[in-house]
Design a protein around this motif. Structure first.
Motif, PDB file in Angstrom:
ATOM      1  N   ASN A 187      -6.107 -29.600  21.737  1.00  0.00           N
ATOM      2  CA  ASN A 187      -6.175 -30.576  20.656  1.00  0.00           C
ATOM      3  C   ASN A 187      -7.584 -30.857  20.148  1.00  0.00           C
ATOM      4  N   VAL A 188      -8.592 -30.452  20.902  1.00  0.00           N
ATOM      5  CA  VAL A 188      -9.970 -30.683  20.468  1.00  0.00           C
ATOM      6  C   VAL A 188     -10.642 -29.389  20.017  1.00  0.00           C
ATOM      7  N   ILE A 189     -10.179 -28.243  20.522  1.00  0.00           N
ATOM      8  CA  ILE A 189     -10.843 -26.976  20.207  1.00  0.00           C
ATOM      9  C   ILE A 189      -9.943 -26.034  19.407  1.00  0.00           C
ATOM     10  N   TYR A 190      -8.858 -25.560  20.016  1.00  0.00           N
ATOM     11  CA  TYR A 190      -8.076 -24.485  19.413  1.00  0.00           C
ATOM     12  C   TYR A 190      -7.402 -24.887  18.105  1.00  0.00           C
ATOM     13  N   LEU A 191      -6.639 -25.971  18.101  1.00  0.00           N
ATOM     14  CA  LEU A 191      -5.898 -26.361  16.904  1.00  0.00           C
ATOM     15  C   LEU A 191      -6.811 -26.796  15.755  1.00  0.00           C
ATOM     16  N   PRO A 192      -7.884 -27.571  16.011  1.00  0.00           N
ATOM     17  CA  PRO A 192      -8.794 -27.880  14.899  1.00  0.00           C
ATOM     18  C   PRO A 192      -9.446 -26.644  14.283  1.00  0.00           C
ATOM     19  N   ILE A 193      -9.816 -25.673  15.121  1.00  0.00           N
ATOM     20  CA  ILE A 193     -10.413 -24.448  14.586  1.00  0.00           C
ATOM     21  C   ILE A 193      -9.396 -23.694  13.742  1.00  0.00           C
ATOM     22  N   ALA A 194      -8.144 -23.624  14.199  1.00  0.00           N
ATOM     23  CA  ALA A 194      -7.091 -22.960  13.424  1.00  0.00           C
ATOM     24  C   ALA A 194      -6.922 -23.633  12.066  1.00  0.00           C
ATOM     25  N   ASN A 195      -6.941 -24.949  12.067  1.00  0.00           N
ATOM     26  CA  ASN A 195      -6.784 -25.687  10.811  1.00  0.00           C
ATOM     27  C   ASN A 195      -7.953 -25.439   9.870  1.00  0.00           C
ATOM     28  N   LYS A 196      -9.166 -25.383  10.403  1.00  0.00           N
ATOM     29  CA  LYS A 196     -10.343 -25.132   9.570  1.00  0.00           C
ATOM     30  C   LYS A 196     -10.267 -23.726   8.954  1.00  0.00           C
ATOM     31  N   ILE A 197      -9.802 -22.754   9.721  1.00  0.00           N
ATOM     32  CA  ILE A 197      -9.675 -21.391   9.205  1.00  0.00           C
ATOM     33  C   ILE A 197      -8.673 -21.350   8.057  1.00  0.00           C
ATOM     34  N   LYS A 198      -7.552 -22.059   8.186  1.00  0.00           N
ATOM     35  CA  LYS A 198      -6.542 -22.081   7.126  1.00  0.00           C
ATOM     36  C   LYS A 198      -7.080 -22.757   5.866  1.00  0.00           C
ATOM     37  N   ILE A 199      -7.867 -23.792   6.024  1.00  0.00           N
ATOM     38  CA  ILE A 199      -8.473 -24.459   4.863  1.00  0.00           C
ATOM     39  C   ILE A 199      -9.444 -23.525   4.160  1.00  0.00           C
ATOM     40  N   ARG A 200     -10.246 -22.823   4.939  1.00  0.00           N
ATOM     41  CA  ARG A 200     -11.182 -21.856   4.360  1.00  0.00           C
ATOM     42  C   ARG A 200     -10.425 -20.760   3.593  1.00  0.00           C
ATOM     43  N   ALA A 201      -9.279 -20.336   4.140  1.00  0.00           N
ATOM     44  CA  ALA A 201      -8.476 -19.308   3.477  1.00  0.00           C
ATOM     45  C   ALA A 201      -7.970 -19.798   2.123  1.00  0.00           C
ATOM     46  N   LYS A 202      -7.510 -21.038   2.068  1.00  0.00           N
ATOM     47  CA  LYS A 202      -7.024 -21.601   0.803  1.00  0.00           C
ATOM     48  C   LYS A 202      -8.152 -21.681  -0.222  1.00  0.00           C
ATOM     49  N   GLU A 203      -9.339 -22.041   0.227  1.00  0.00           N
ATOM     50  CA  GLU A 203     -10.480 -22.107  -0.683  1.00  0.00           C
ATOM     51  C   GLU A 203     -10.811 -20.724  -1.243  1.00  0.00           C
ATOM     52  N   GLN A 204     -10.773 -19.711  -0.378  1.00  0.00           N
ATOM     53  CA  GLN A 204     -11.083 -18.353  -0.815  1.00  0.00           C
ATOM     54  C   GLN A 204     -10.037 -17.835  -1.795  1.00  0.00           C
ATOM     55  N   ILE A 205      -8.756 -18.090  -1.502  1.00  0.00           N
ATOM     56  CA  ILE A 205      -7.684 -17.627  -2.387  1.00  0.00           C
ATOM     57  C   ILE A 205      -7.780 -18.326  -3.743  1.00  0.00           C
ATOM     58  N   THR A 249      -3.698  -3.887 -13.252  1.00  0.00           N
ATOM     59  CA  THR A 249      -4.870  -4.615 -12.762  1.00  0.00           C
ATOM     60  C   THR A 249      -4.444  -5.871 -12.016  1.00  0.00           C
ATOM     61  N   ARG A 250      -3.523  -6.615 -12.605  1.00  0.00           N
ATOM     62  CA  ARG A 250      -3.025  -7.829 -11.955  1.00  0.00           C
ATOM     63  C   ARG A 250      -2.374  -7.501 -10.614  1.00  0.00           C
ATOM     64  N   GLN A 251      -1.534  -6.473 -10.591  1.00  0.00           N
ATOM     65  CA  GLN A 251      -0.827  -6.116  -9.363  1.00  0.00           C
ATOM     66  C   GLN A 251      -1.791  -5.724  -8.250  1.00  0.00           C
ATOM     67  N   ILE A 252      -2.786  -4.921  -8.591  1.00  0.00           N
ATOM     68  CA  ILE A 252      -3.741  -4.467  -7.574  1.00  0.00           C
ATOM     69  C   ILE A 252      -4.545  -5.652  -7.021  1.00  0.00           C
ATOM     70  N   LEU A 253      -5.022  -6.505  -7.902  1.00  0.00           N
ATOM     71  CA  LEU A 253      -5.830  -7.647  -7.459  1.00  0.00           C
ATOM     72  C   LEU A 253      -4.986  -8.653  -6.670  1.00  0.00           C
ATOM     73  N   GLU A 254      -3.740  -8.835  -7.059  1.00  0.00           N
ATOM     74  CA  GLU A 254      -2.856  -9.729  -6.302  1.00  0.00           C
ATOM     75  C   GLU A 254      -2.571  -9.163  -4.917  1.00  0.00           C
ATOM     76  N   LEU A 255      -2.470  -7.840  -4.823  1.00  0.00           N
ATOM     77  CA  LEU A 255      -2.297  -7.214  -3.505  1.00  0.00           C
ATOM     78  C   LEU A 255      -3.527  -7.439  -2.632  1.00  0.00           C
ATOM     79  N   GLU A 256      -4.708  -7.371  -3.239  1.00  0.00           N
ATOM     80  CA  GLU A 256      -5.937  -7.658  -2.489  1.00  0.00           C
ATOM     81  C   GLU A 256      -5.941  -9.102  -1.993  1.00  0.00           C
ATOM     82  N   MET A 257      -5.502 -10.015  -2.834  1.00  0.00           N
ATOM     83  CA  MET A 257      -5.429 -11.421  -2.440  1.00  0.00           C
ATOM     84  C   MET A 257      -4.443 -11.619  -1.298  1.00  0.00           C
ATOM     85  N   ASP A 258      -3.296 -10.949  -1.385  1.00  0.00           N
ATOM     86  CA  ASP A 258      -2.297 -11.053  -0.319  1.00  0.00           C
ATOM     87  C   ASP A 258      -2.839 -10.514   0.995  1.00  0.00           C
TER      88      ASP A 258
END
Length: 265
Positions: free
Chosen positions: A197-215, A124-133
């Motif tokens: 610096n105003v559009i692409y990189l800030p959006i990338a950073n926001k996506i990574k933060i959202r990913a950390k919250e979900q994980i 169970t742990r292995q399968i769920l960790e694979l889903e998280m990955d």
């Protein structure tokens, strides 16, 4: 909608354009279609060439992650898991089958169904960790698209400026047009650096933060599912998960080791 993302973009672009206008500039001077074509078209082309199609198809979803506010309530998740653990101890894990089938969270649903089916805890742990990955890998791929765009855009701006200067140097017969022509050429550099610096990189950073919250949310659910499967006391499960969330927040707010060493020195 996540207003911080939208307001941040508006504030960034507004500050740049507003500062330009305050110095006596004209808005029409910033609108150069040829420069926009070189910078934005070249950036999108470079990104398309550098990523496979299935990643590019996820761009709308990535924008949704960046601009959509996702409500994550750790306390509610903990209470729900504790309640299910109470039912499992009193009536057995099979009593959770109907509840698991109807659960809206696919990750928690999969975990509960494995518990109901009597799946080995380690499996169970292995399968769920694979889903998280898999989730982490997918969202990181989305962020890398915008990070790549943030890297390509300034270069495309320089290319546009160089092309404009080539055109200027090829028409030196009329010195009166050199100033405006050079200004138009450098607009491409402005487009490239500003968009990165105003559009692409800030959006990338926001996506990574959202990913950390979900994980982090998925990690909490994983620990709760395994504790429920082990038949642990519901109150102990609540204590464990609550401390798990507290530890995450403490780690997030803890100063870096180098910073502490610097203070000691």
């Amino acid at each position: 909608m996540d207003l911080t993302t939208l307001l941040g973009l508006i504030l960034g672009l507004g500050a740049i354009v507003g500062g330009y206008l305050m110095d006596g500039g004209h808005l029409s001077s910033l609108i150069i279609p040829s420069a926009a074509l070189i910078v934005f078209g070249g950036t999108f082309g470079a990104v398309a060439a550098g990523f496979p199609g299935h990643v590019l198809k996820s761009i709308p979803q990535a924008l949704g992650i960046a601009f959509k506010q996702t409500k994550r309530d750790s306390s509610k998740n903990i209470e729900e898991i504790v309640d299910m653990a109470t039912v499992a101890r009193r009536e057995g894990v099979l009593a959770l089958e109907q509840r698991a089938q109807e659960h809206p969270n696919p990750f928690l649903k999969d975990g509960l169904l494995m518990v109901v089916d009597g799946t080995d805890p380690e499996l169970t742990r292995q399968i769920l960790e694979l889903e998280m990955d898999a989730v982490e890998h997918k969202v990181e791929g989305m962020a890398k698209v915008f990070e790549a765009a943030g890297g390509y855009a300034p270069t495309m701006g320089i290319i546009g400026t160089v092309m404009g200067l080539i055109h200027v140097l090829g028409n030196l017969d009329d010195p009166g047009t050199l100033g405006p022509a050079i200004a138009v050429a450098f607009t491409a550099t402005l487009y490239g650096v500003m968009s990165a610096n105003v559009i692409y990189l800030p959006i990338a950073n926001k996506i990574k933060i959202r990913a950390k919250e979900q994980i982090a949310e998925m990690e909490l659910m994983l620990e709760g599912i395994l504790a429920l499967q082990a038949g642990e006391n519901p109150q102990l499960i609540k204590k464990k998960l609550t401390s798990f969330v507290s530890d995450k927040k403490a780690t997030k707010n803890q100063p870096e080791e180098g910073a502490l060493e610097g203070e000691e020195k």
